[in-house]
Design a protein around this motif. Sequence first.
Motif, PDB file in Angstrom:
ATOM      1  N   ASP A 105       0.302  -1.420   0.279  1.00 38.09           N
ATOM      2  CA  ASP A 105      -0.571  -0.192  -0.129  1.00 38.09           C
ATOM      3  C   ASP A 105       0.649   0.930   0.271  1.00 38.09           C
ATOM      4  O   ASP A 105       1.740   1.067   0.681  1.00 38.09           O
ATOM      5  N   ILE A 106       0.276   2.093  -0.827  1.00 31.62           N
ATOM      6  CA  ILE A 106       1.477   3.604  -1.019  1.00 31.62           C
ATOM      7  C   ILE A 106       0.120   4.690  -0.876  1.00 31.62           C
ATOM      8  O   ILE A 106      -0.498   4.830  -1.995  1.00 31.62           O
ATOM      9  N   THR A 107       0.905   6.059  -0.393  1.00 28.93           N
ATOM     10  CA  THR A 107      -0.576   6.052  -0.195  1.00 28.93           C
ATOM     11  C   THR A 107       0.493   7.565  -0.987  1.00 28.93           C
ATOM     12  O   THR A 107       1.608   8.072  -1.847  1.00 28.93           O
ATOM     13  N   TYR A 108      -0.990   8.322  -1.316  1.00 23.40           N
ATOM     14  CA  TYR A 108      -0.372   9.373  -2.708  1.00 23.40           C
ATOM     15  C   TYR A 108       0.948  10.334  -2.022  1.00 23.40           C
ATOM     16  O   TYR A 108       1.848  11.207  -2.541  1.00 23.40           O
ATOM     17  N   ARG A 109       0.459  10.660  -0.856  1.00 13.72           N
ATOM     18  CA  ARG A 109       0.988  11.768  -0.208  1.00 13.72           C
ATOM     19  C   ARG A 109       2.284  11.113  -0.108  1.00 13.72           C
ATOM     20  O   ARG A 109       3.725  11.823  -0.726  1.00 13.72           O
ATOM     21  N   ASP A 110       2.844  10.091   0.749  1.00 13.71           N
ATOM     22  CA  ASP A 110       3.952   9.508   0.226  1.00 13.71           C
ATOM     23  C   ASP A 110       4.577   9.260  -0.440  1.00 13.71           C
ATOM     24  O   ASP A 110       6.274   9.229  -0.779  1.00 13.71           O
ATOM     25  N   LEU A 111       3.776   9.240  -1.563  1.00  8.80           N
ATOM     26  CA  LEU A 111       4.742   8.936  -3.095  1.00  8.80           C
ATOM     27  C   LEU A 111       5.526  10.144  -3.662  1.00  8.80           C
ATOM     28  O   LEU A 111       6.651  10.150  -3.980  1.00  8.80           O
ATOM     29  N   ILE A 112       4.585  11.297  -3.483  1.00  4.81           N
ATOM     30  CA  ILE A 112       5.404  12.764  -3.746  1.00  4.81           C
ATOM     31  C   ILE A 112       5.979  12.884  -2.716  1.00  4.81           C
ATOM     32  O   ILE A 112       7.050  13.774  -3.074  1.00  4.81           O
TER      33      ILE A 112
END
Length: 419
Positions: free
Chosen positions: A340-347
């Motif tokens: 699982d990867i959140t948009y915030r962490d990816l950015i």
Amino acid sequence: MNALLETSTDYRNPYRPLPIALFNRAGRMVERMGMGGSLQVERMVAAAKRKTGLTDFGDDWFMEPLNILVKSINREAHLNTLGNMLQNTRIVSALSTRLRAEQLFNENPDILEIDIGKIILIAGLQRTGTTALHRLLCSNPKLRFLYSWEMLNPLPEPNEKQDNPRSRIKKAKLASRAMRYMAPEFFAVHPIEHDAPEEDIFLLDLSFMSQAPEATMHVPTYANWLENQDQTPAYEYMHKMLKLMHWQRAGTAWVLKTPHHMEYLETIFNVFPDVYVIQTHRDPKKSIASFCSMVAHARGVLSDCVDPADIGKHWIEKSIRLMQRSIESRKQRKSSIFVDITYRDLIREPIEQLRKIYAASGICFTENVQNNAKILANREKKDRYGKHIYHLQDFGIDEREINSRCDFYCLEYDLPHEN
């Protein structure tokens, strides 16, 4: 690039270059004279056979979804002249690909014995960073993915030399330029670059069983029918096509990506034996609003009748269905095959998210992999083709309602609400 461009929210009146507007106007005049006409399956099948000089489709089970799709387009989509022409071209191209693929399978039966290996499958909601993550993963040249030019023409052309798809790349460049000319605002929402990784939903589209039509046209009859179908034949044909693509150019593992997969994880696990699912997450009110805008811009290319409220209603229900079905599927499987990867962490930390995926899938994260990813992350700047503007209210969506209906998803993955 045009950093000054901002996308319009006047979805009912899409932008038209003057030549395109005149072309559509001429088409309407022809229709009023009783000439013109709707899409016809028989004619498109005949055109594909003439184009390829082939007649053998193999198992023709795909004719049922094709007929249902075409009827829905003709009755409900309200395509303009350009839209009608583009859909005719797209369907003839898909039929031609099936004919040529069948010939290659018959001439090279060993293709069907190929083991395509491990699959890293990105299956997050639309507009949650799936494209950014897809491109980040595909910065590793040892991994196998599908270029945009491959999706447009997935099979080698008759006189194409091995490892030299120059003609296919040239055609894809022209198609990308044409799309940017016809719909520069869509390019700001979702750029289609000929040499960038592309979604494998186009392989499902070869069976006329994908969410692509409902994302680009108003086809509720087809969309409702599709939700009640067993997707196994479509994914099995996709598996065959991946073997054919692997036969052309192999890799250590495959990277696939499309939100469509969220709805059919169980089918995927049954068809593909070695899959790791990467799910991207974002506050649904942000992702759904962004995707509704993308759909409206796409429909505005093909039709002069774009109803934002209808788009909002349809894609809220569809998105909730994707969330529910993916959660149900995950309960039946080992947690170790999901990341699982959140948009915030990816950015904020793209390289760390990439490292997490490599560790989970058992692929070596080398210094070269990291360096390639850093170069890609620095190059892929947000808003490089313009700024995407969108608002929930433009699609008749109430923020409190969407928060309430999607709370189960936010709680499942501990997602904060975004402003």
